[in-house]
Design an enzyme around this catalytic site. Structure first.
Site, PDB file in Angstrom:
ATOM      1  N   TYR A 142       0.835  -1.203   0.000  1.00 57.73           N
ATOM      2  CA  TYR A 142       0.000   0.000   0.000  1.00 57.73           C
ATOM      3  C   TYR A 142       0.867   1.249   0.000  1.00 57.73           C
ATOM      4  O   TYR A 142       0.682   2.156  -0.819  1.00 57.73           O
ATOM      5  CB  TYR A 142      -0.895  -0.018   1.237  1.00 57.73           C
ATOM      6  CG  TYR A 142      -1.780   1.199   1.424  1.00 57.73           C
ATOM      7  CD1 TYR A 142      -2.971   1.322   0.716  1.00 57.73           C
ATOM      8  CD2 TYR A 142      -1.430   2.207   2.311  1.00 57.73           C
ATOM      9  CE1 TYR A 142      -3.793   2.428   0.892  1.00 57.73           C
ATOM     10  CE2 TYR A 142      -2.240   3.314   2.496  1.00 57.73           C
ATOM     11  CZ  TYR A 142      -3.421   3.424   1.786  1.00 57.73           C
ATOM     12  OH  TYR A 142      -4.225   4.519   1.960  1.00 57.73           O
ATOM     13  N   LYS A 184       1.151   4.052  -3.050  1.00 58.17           N
ATOM     14  CA  LYS A 184       0.761   5.442  -2.794  1.00 58.17           C
ATOM     15  C   LYS A 184       1.943   6.382  -2.965  1.00 58.17           C
ATOM     16  O   LYS A 184       1.788   7.527  -3.396  1.00 58.17           O
ATOM     17  CB  LYS A 184       0.176   5.565  -1.386  1.00 58.17           C
ATOM     18  CG  LYS A 184      -1.190   4.884  -1.221  1.00 58.17           C
ATOM     19  CD  LYS A 184      -2.238   5.495  -2.130  1.00 58.17           C
ATOM     20  CE  LYS A 184      -3.635   4.948  -1.826  1.00 58.17           C
ATOM     21  NZ  LYS A 184      -4.661   5.497  -2.754  1.00 58.17           N
TER      22      LYS A 184
END
Lengths: 231, 231
Positions: A142, A146
């Site tokens: 994640y 990002k």
């Protein structure tokens, strides 16, 4: 002529809110998602089993066919999701790839759309995450995906990125503190997707009101009030 | 017992140099690549048409079968490549996905391997890029993928990342200035892949000599001499 906004992920929790909010302000709203938004004027339904290149080609052609040489005022990408896991976790590889797909496939596609169909002075937002500004040992895939979105935001805001003149590009990174008042204000909402819609509306209407181009905008909501931080 | 090093991308320009260098220091060297390295002791040949999950499973099982409960001293990922393109460029989507695949697939796989097979005090390096510390408007997909590698480096170096105790994780980001002396020193080398091997050897031998865990290490080579910078 009414303004035209494109919401990538228009059927998600935040996306649906954006679609309805801008419909209420008499925008023409196009939703791109895996499912049809009953609130959008135009729907482009992406096939989840297509490759990135197939999806990009399909979305680009669909938009071109529906625009009739008009330009879009704003493209807001709110696609994305969350999955955790450190390097030893079950599903580490699978979840890391999913994070890339959810945040970066959509961001690459909207960057391509913006280069062709966004108007000068238009607005492009990508789905950032404040957590990824620091190490994210418990959610490695994640944080990596990002971080890619954040760096891409800055690249797109730089000279010769291929976007039309005077376009602004931001990564929107909402943080919602889990306080009793927030729970009261957003009883059923996904706490991670609370975003003050009025800011985005103002940035579309008034380019002079916008933060510095390329900013990662942290939105911290406490007791129903949202503060902005910039990175 | 001789030390065991694993080079991901052992058949590439830099990888082949690493393989030969560490063979010369009497390491046991395992190469993971799409093609066999004639200099490595052990080869694991990845099938380029496999998915990320398939590649990860195959590499994990191959390593487990060959290790006999030994642990690896260092895993050096030097896989990667370069492709440019801004948001308007032909091949923007395709090249951006290729950049992800080359830098991040390999980095996710070595992170998974390190969590299981790297020894305590071991060394893990990922393929960074100094350019990605700034916006990269002319090579958007490359910068985004390398930024993901950088953030992942910091995540892996943080507490509870799933790696064995006291492992060090670095992103290696070589910069080679294109000077006449560099051309003389490296007449046939890919200028972008020049890395001082002796630094890496020292970091393997002497954990106390290592830079701060999680560093992105810029290696700037000028006239045959390499300086280190840390980010």
């Amino acid at each position: 002529m009414s303004k035209h906004i494109l919401v990538y992920g228009g059927k998600g929790a935040l996306g649906d809110r954006l679609v309805q909010y801008f419909k209420g302000k008499n925008f023409k709203v196009t939703s791109i998602d895996l499912k049809e938004s009953e609130h959008a004027d135009v729907n482009i339904i992406v096939n989840d089993s297509d490759t990135l290149e197939q999806q990009a080609k399909f979305v680009n052609e669909s938009i071109r066919n529906k625009l009739n040489d008009e330009r879009i005022d704003a493209i807001l990408n709110v696609a994305g999701g969350w999955a955790g896991g450190n390097a030893r976790a079950e599903g580490f590889i699978k979840n890391s790839e999913l994070m890339w797909k959810q945040s970066m496939w959509s961001s690459l596609i909207v960057a391509s759309l913006a280069s062709k169909y966004l108007k000068e002075d238009g607005l492009l937002t990508l789905p950032g995450a404040a957590a990824a500004l620091e190490p994210t040992a418990g959610m490695i895939g994640y944080g990596a995906a990002k971080s890619a979105v954040h760096q891409m935001t800055k690249s797109l805001a730089a000279q010769n990125s291929g976007l039309p003149n005077s376009v602004s590009v931001f990564a929107i990174a909402p943080i919602t503190l889990d306080t009793p008042m927030n729970r009261k204000w957003m009883p059923k909402a996904d706490m991670s997707t609370w975003t003050p819609l009025e800011y985005i509306a103002e940035w579309i209407d008034e380019p002079t009101s916008r933060p510095k181009n390329g900013s990662i905008i942290k939105l911290t909501t406490t007791n129903g009030k949202t503060d902005l931080g910039f990175h």
